[in-house]
Design an enzyme around this catalytic site. Structure first.
Site, PDB file in Angstrom:
ATOM      1  N   LYS A 174       0.856  -1.192   0.000  1.00 43.74           N
ATOM      2  CA  LYS A 174       0.000   0.000   0.000  1.00 43.74           C
ATOM      3  C   LYS A 174       0.885   1.233   0.000  1.00 43.74           C
ATOM      4  O   LYS A 174       1.509   1.573   1.003  1.00 43.74           O
ATOM      5  CB  LYS A 174      -0.902   0.034   1.231  1.00 43.74           C
ATOM      6  CG  LYS A 174      -1.974   1.104   1.086  1.00 43.74           C
ATOM      7  CD  LYS A 174      -2.438   1.677   2.389  1.00 43.74           C
ATOM      8  CE  LYS A 174      -1.800   2.979   2.747  1.00 43.74           C
ATOM      9  NZ  LYS A 174      -1.954   4.071   1.787  1.00 43.74           N
ATOM     10  N   GLY A 227       7.064   5.832   7.764  1.00 38.29           N
ATOM     11  CA  GLY A 227       6.126   6.952   7.823  1.00 38.29           C
ATOM     12  C   GLY A 227       6.243   7.695   9.134  1.00 38.29           C
ATOM     13  O   GLY A 227       7.318   7.709   9.756  1.00 38.29           O
ATOM     14  N   SER A 228       5.136   8.282   9.552  1.00 38.88           N
ATOM     15  CA  SER A 228       5.167   9.151  10.730  1.00 38.88           C
ATOM     16  C   SER A 228       5.182   8.332  12.023  1.00 38.88           C
ATOM     17  O   SER A 228       4.730   7.181  12.053  1.00 38.88           O
ATOM     18  CB  SER A 228       3.935  10.051  10.719  1.00 38.88           C
ATOM     19  OG  SER A 228       2.774   9.251  10.799  1.00 38.88           O
ATOM     20  N   ASN A 229       5.646   8.974  13.102  1.00 37.16           N
ATOM     21  CA  ASN A 229       5.693   8.308  14.408  1.00 37.16           C
ATOM     22  C   ASN A 229       4.293   7.968  14.899  1.00 37.16           C
ATOM     23  O   ASN A 229       4.070   6.914  15.498  1.00 37.16           O
ATOM     24  CB  ASN A 229       6.391   9.208  15.426  1.00 37.16           C
ATOM     25  CG  ASN A 229       7.868   9.220  15.185  1.00 37.16           C
ATOM     26  OD1 ASN A 229       8.318   9.545  14.092  1.00 37.16           O
ATOM     27  ND2 ASN A 229       8.641   8.834  16.178  1.00 37.16           N
ATOM     28  N   GLN A 230       3.352   8.871  14.596  1.00 37.38           N
ATOM     29  CA  GLN A 230       1.984   8.685  15.071  1.00 37.38           C
ATOM     30  C   GLN A 230       1.388   7.383  14.497  1.00 37.38           C
ATOM     31  O   GLN A 230       0.883   6.544  15.247  1.00 37.38           O
ATOM     32  CB  GLN A 230       1.190   9.890  14.572  1.00 37.38           C
ATOM     33  CG  GLN A 230      -0.143  10.061  15.196  1.00 37.38           C
ATOM     34  CD  GLN A 230      -0.932  11.118  14.417  1.00 37.38           C
ATOM     35  OE1 GLN A 230      -0.491  11.638  13.391  1.00 37.38           O
ATOM     36  NE2 GLN A 230      -2.109  11.422  14.907  1.00 37.38           N
ATOM     37  N   VAL A 231       1.504   7.205  13.185  1.00 36.82           N
ATOM     38  CA  VAL A 231       0.952   5.992  12.556  1.00 36.82           C
ATOM     39  C   VAL A 231       1.803   4.780  12.948  1.00 36.82           C
ATOM     40  O   VAL A 231       1.273   3.698  13.217  1.00 36.82           O
ATOM     41  CB  VAL A 231       0.867   6.157  11.018  1.00 36.82           C
ATOM     42  CG1 VAL A 231       0.414   4.864  10.355  1.00 36.82           C
ATOM     43  CG2 VAL A 231      -0.082   7.292  10.646  1.00 36.82           C
ATOM     44  N   GLY A 232       3.102   4.971  13.037  1.00 34.62           N
ATOM     45  CA  GLY A 232       3.999   3.874  13.417  1.00 34.62           C
ATOM     46  C   GLY A 232       3.621   3.279  14.762  1.00 34.62           C
ATOM     47  O   GLY A 232       3.551   2.055  14.925  1.00 34.62           O
ATOM     48  N   GLU A 249      10.253   2.491  10.319  1.00 36.35           N
ATOM     49  CA  GLU A 249      11.244   3.555  10.124  1.00 36.35           C
ATOM     50  C   GLU A 249      10.474   4.862  10.130  1.00 36.35           C
ATOM     51  O   GLU A 249       9.590   5.074   9.291  1.00 36.35           O
ATOM     52  CB  GLU A 249      12.029   3.353   8.825  1.00 36.35           C
ATOM     53  CG  GLU A 249      13.060   2.229   8.905  1.00 36.35           C
ATOM     54  CD  GLU A 249      14.044   2.343  10.070  1.00 36.35           C
ATOM     55  OE1 GLU A 249      14.356   3.474  10.505  1.00 36.35           O
ATOM     56  OE2 GLU A 249      14.483   1.295  10.585  1.00 36.35           O
ATOM     57  N   CYS A 283      13.452  12.079   5.514  1.00 35.85           N
ATOM     58  CA  CYS A 283      13.519  11.754   6.940  1.00 35.85           C
ATOM     59  C   CYS A 283      14.902  12.064   7.490  1.00 35.85           C
ATOM     60  O   CYS A 283      15.058  12.334   8.670  1.00 35.85           O
ATOM     61  CB  CYS A 283      13.172  10.294   7.160  1.00 35.85           C
ATOM     62  SG  CYS A 283      14.172   9.201   6.167  1.00 35.85           S
ATOM     63  N   GLN A 330       0.943  19.390   3.580  1.00 36.59           N
ATOM     64  CA  GLN A 330       2.347  19.709   3.898  1.00 36.59           C
ATOM     65  C   GLN A 330       2.548  21.222   3.960  1.00 36.59           C
ATOM     66  O   GLN A 330       3.265  21.727   4.814  1.00 36.59           O
ATOM     67  CB  GLN A 330       3.269  19.151   2.808  1.00 36.59           C
ATOM     68  CG  GLN A 330       3.635  17.722   2.981  1.00 36.59           C
ATOM     69  CD  GLN A 330       4.378  17.499   4.273  1.00 36.59           C
ATOM     70  OE1 GLN A 330       3.827  16.904   5.195  1.00 36.59           O
ATOM     71  NE2 GLN A 330       5.601  17.972   4.384  1.00 36.59           N
ATOM     72  N   GLU A 384       9.537  17.408  14.203  1.00 32.85           N
ATOM     73  CA  GLU A 384       9.887  17.231  12.792  1.00 32.85           C
ATOM     74  C   GLU A 384       8.995  18.152  11.948  1.00 32.85           C
ATOM     75  O   GLU A 384       7.769  18.093  12.050  1.00 32.85           O
ATOM     76  CB  GLU A 384       9.653  15.777  12.377  1.00 32.85           C
ATOM     77  CG  GLU A 384      10.089  15.507  10.951  1.00 32.85           C
ATOM     78  CD  GLU A 384       9.786  14.088  10.488  1.00 32.85           C
ATOM     79  OE1 GLU A 384       8.651  13.631  10.684  1.00 32.85           O
ATOM     80  OE2 GLU A 384      10.693  13.459   9.921  1.00 32.85           O
TER      81      GLU A 384
END
Ligand code: NAD
Length: 484
Positions: A174, A227-232, A249, A283, A330, A384
Site C-alpha cells: 500500500k 512513515g510518521s511516528n503517530q501511525v507507526g 522507520e 527523513c 504539507q 519534525e
C-alpha cells in the site's frame, strides 16, 4: 490523464468501492495528473488471498531464479527512468533530477538484492552430539505488508519489496495515497519483469482503510512500515496484539554540528543542501545546526550566501533547484511551523514566506527558510517539520553542541564538521543516531549499508544491505541424527 487500477493476483482490477482518487500536481494544483482506485478492506482481503496462494510456489523457486526477475526489473526501471520520474515529479513535486536519481537508485537496490539470491542462507554449527549434523537456515515469513510514505515513492518501496521477494516472501503493497500513480508504474515494471501472479500485489487507498486492513489481517506475517511516528505507534500496538513481526522507520530531527576547525564553506554548502534537498522532505534532512560561538557570525553569513542560490519553482524546469512541498497538507504544516518559530521568539534569517502569484500557479511553494536565535526548547527545534526550514543554534563548545544535538526523542542521522580526529571519533561514539556522518550531510544512503534510526526514529531493525535478512526471514534450526 491516466487512470490506474489495483494490481492483484497478476491482474489490473477495479476496487469494489467504485470510487477514484484524484492526484493533483503540487506545482500547479489545478492540474489533475491522474486517478487511482479507492480500495476497501475487501480488496485487501482478496490481495492477501492471492499473496498467500502465490507464496506456496514462490518460496520453492530457486533464489537465483528469483534474483533474475529482480535483475530484469532493474533493467526495465532504467529503461523507463524518464517516464517514471516525470510521473513522480508531477504527482509529488520533487524535482525531475531528484526523481530520476531515485529511479536509478531503485535499479541499484534491485541489482543488489538480485545478488542476495546467491549468498548463504544458513550456517553449519558444531553439535554436542557427534552423530548430529546441526545447521541453521533462514526461511521466508509468508505474506508481508509493505506500507510506504510519499516522500521517496520509488526507492523506499523497492528497498522493502526487493529483500522481501528475494528471500521468498510475497507482498501486498500500500503506497501513500499521494503517490499511487508512481506506484502503479513500479508494479508494471515487476509485471513486465515476469514476476509470477500474486507475488506482488498493489492496493491503493487510504491509510485508515487499506493500511489498517493490511495491519490487522490474520494471514499477514510481517509489516514493514515507513512513515510518521503517530501511525507507526498505532501499527506497532496492533502488530504486538496479533504477534506479527513489524519494522518501523519513522521521523527525524537531524542535527549538524559545526566546530571552529571545520571547512566552513563545505559545512555551509552541505548544511543548506542537507536541509533544502527535496524541499526538506527527507527523513534524514538536516533541521538543526549547532554552531560554536567563535565562528557563529561567519558561518551564518556563509549559510545565507548559499541559500540565496536556491531557485524555487516547478521541478520539471531544469534551472529550478527546489520544488514545491508535496501537498496542501504539507504546505499548511510547514507554514504553521514557520509562524510558530516567530511566535516563540526565533528570528528569520532568510525566507519564511509562502511564494504566491502567477509565476507560482497556486502551487505549494515556500521559501527556503533559516531561523536564528533558536533554543532547544522551541517547537521548531523539537518537532519534525518535514519542510525547507533550518534552525540555527549557537553553542559555547563541542560538548554543549553534542548534548543539545542528542537532546531529542529522535535518533535518525547526525553530522559533525571538523578537522579534529579525536572529536570526530568521540562524536561517532556518542551521537545518539543510527547514521553518523563526518564532514558530510545528514542525508544519503547506499544500498549495501544498513539504514535506520535509534530512539523513536525506528523500531530498532535496519533496512537495506544484508541487515534486511534479519527482518524478512526467520531462523529454522535443523538437527539430523545419523547412526552409521
Ligand atoms: P504517514 O505516517 O502519514 O503515512 C505513511 C503510510 O502509512 C501511508 O501509506 C499512509 O497511507 C499509511 N497509513 C496512514 N494511516 C494508517 C493506519 N492507520 N494504518 C496503516 N497505515 C496507515 O507518513 P507520510 O506523511 O506519508 O510520510 C512522512 C513521514 O515519514 C515523516 O515523518 C518522515 O520522517 C517519515 N519517513 C521516514 C523514513 C525513514 O526511513 N526513517 C523515510 C521516509 C519518511
Amino acid at each position: 490523464m491516466s487512470h490506474y487500477l489495483n494490481y492483484v493476483g497478476g491482474e489490473w482490477v477495479a476496487a469494489t468501492s467504485g470510487t477514484k482518487h484524484e492526484h493533483f500536481n503540487p506545482a500547479n494544483p489545478s492540474v489533475c495528473v491522474g486517478t487511482t482506485e479507492n480500495s476497501t478492506s475487501e480488496d485487501v482481503d482478496q490481495a492477501i488471498i492471492e499473496a498467500k496462494q502465490a507464496f506456496v510456489n514462490w518460496k520453492e523457486m530457486s533464489p537465483v531464479a528469483r534474483g533474475e526477475i529482480l535483475r530484469k526489473a532493474a533493467d526495465l526501471l532504467e529503461q523507463d527512468v524518464q517516464d517514471i520520474a516525470e510521473m513522480a515529479t508531477k504527482e509529488m513535486g520533487k524535482r525531475l533530477v531528484e526523481t530520476k536519481g531515485e529511479v536509478l537508485r531503485g535499479a541499484m537496490i534491485l541489482r543488489y538484492y538480485a545478488q542476495e539470491g546467491m549468498r548463504k542462507m544458513g550456517e553449519l554449527l558444531p553439535s554436542m552430539n557427534p552423530q548430529n549434523t546441526l545447521y541453521s537456515m533462514r526461511v521466508p515469513l509468508g505474506v508481508v505488508s509493505c506500507i510506504t510514505p510519499w516522500n521517496f515513492p520509488v526507492a523506499i518501496p523497492i528497498w522493502k519489496m526487493a529483500p522481501a521477494l528475494i528471500y521468498g516472501n510475497t507482498v501486498v503493497w500500500k503506497p501513500a495515497q499521494e503517490t499511487g500513480l508512481t506506484a502503479a508504474k513500479i508494479a508494471e515494471v515487476f509485471e513486465k519483469a515476469g514476476l509470477p501472479k500474486g507475488v506482488l500485489n498493489l492496493v491503493n487507498g487510504s491509510g485508515s482503510t487499506v493500511g489498517n486492513a493490511l495491519v490487522e489481517h490474520k494471514d499477514v506475517s510481517a509489516i514493514t512500515f515507513t512513515g510518521s511516528n503517530q501511525v507507526g505507534r498505532l501499527i506497532a500496538s496492533k502488530a504486538v496484539a496479533t504477534n506479527k513481526k513489524f519494522q518501523l522507520e519513522l521521523g527525524g530531527k537531524n542535527p549538524v554540528v559545526v566546530l571552529e576547525d571545520a571547512d566552513l564553506d563545505l559545512a555551509a554548502k552541505l548544511t543548506v543542501e542537507g536541509t533544502m534537498k527535496q524541499t526538506g522532505q527527507r527523513c534524514t534532512a538536516t533541521s538543526r545546526v549547532y554552531v560554536v560561538e567563535s565562528i557563529y557570525e561567519q558561518f551564518k553569513e556563509k549559510l545565507v550566501e548559499k541559500v540565496k542560490e536556491i531557485k524555487t519553482g516547478d521541478g520539471m524546469q531544469e534551472d529550478v533547484t527546489m520544488g514545491p512541498v508535496a501537498s496542501s497538507k504539507q504546505f499548511d504544516t510547514v507554514t504553521s511551523y514557520i509562524a510558530k518559530g516567530t511566535e516563540e521568539g526565533a528570528n528569520i534569517l532568510y525566507g519564511g514566506k509562502a511564494l504566491k502569484g502567477e509565476e507560482y500557479s497556486g502551487g505549494y511553494f515556500i521559501e527556503p527558510t533559516i531561523f536564528e536565535n533558536v533554543t532547544n526548547e522551541m517547537t521548531i527545534a523539537k518537532e519534525e517539520i518535514f519542510g525547507p526550514v533550518l534552525a540555527v543554534i549557537k553553542v559555547a563548545d563541542y560538548q554543549e553542541a553534542l548534548d543539545q544535538a542528542n537532546d531529542t526523542m529522535y535518533g535518525l542521522s547526525a553530522s559533525l564538521f571538523t578537522s579534529n580526529l579525536d572529536k570526530a571519533f568521540h562524536f561517532i561514539k556518542n551521537s545518539e543516531a543510527g547514521m553518523v556522518q563526518i564532514n558530510g550531510e545528514t542525508g544519503g544512503a547506499e544500498p549495501q549499508a544498513p539504514f535506520g534510526g535509534m530512539k523513536e526514529s525506528s523500531s530498532g531493525t535496519r533496512e537495506q544491505g544484508q541487515a534486511a535478512v534479519e527482518f524478512f526471514t526467520a531462523y529454522k534450526t535443523v538437527a539430523i541424527t545419523s547412526f552409521l
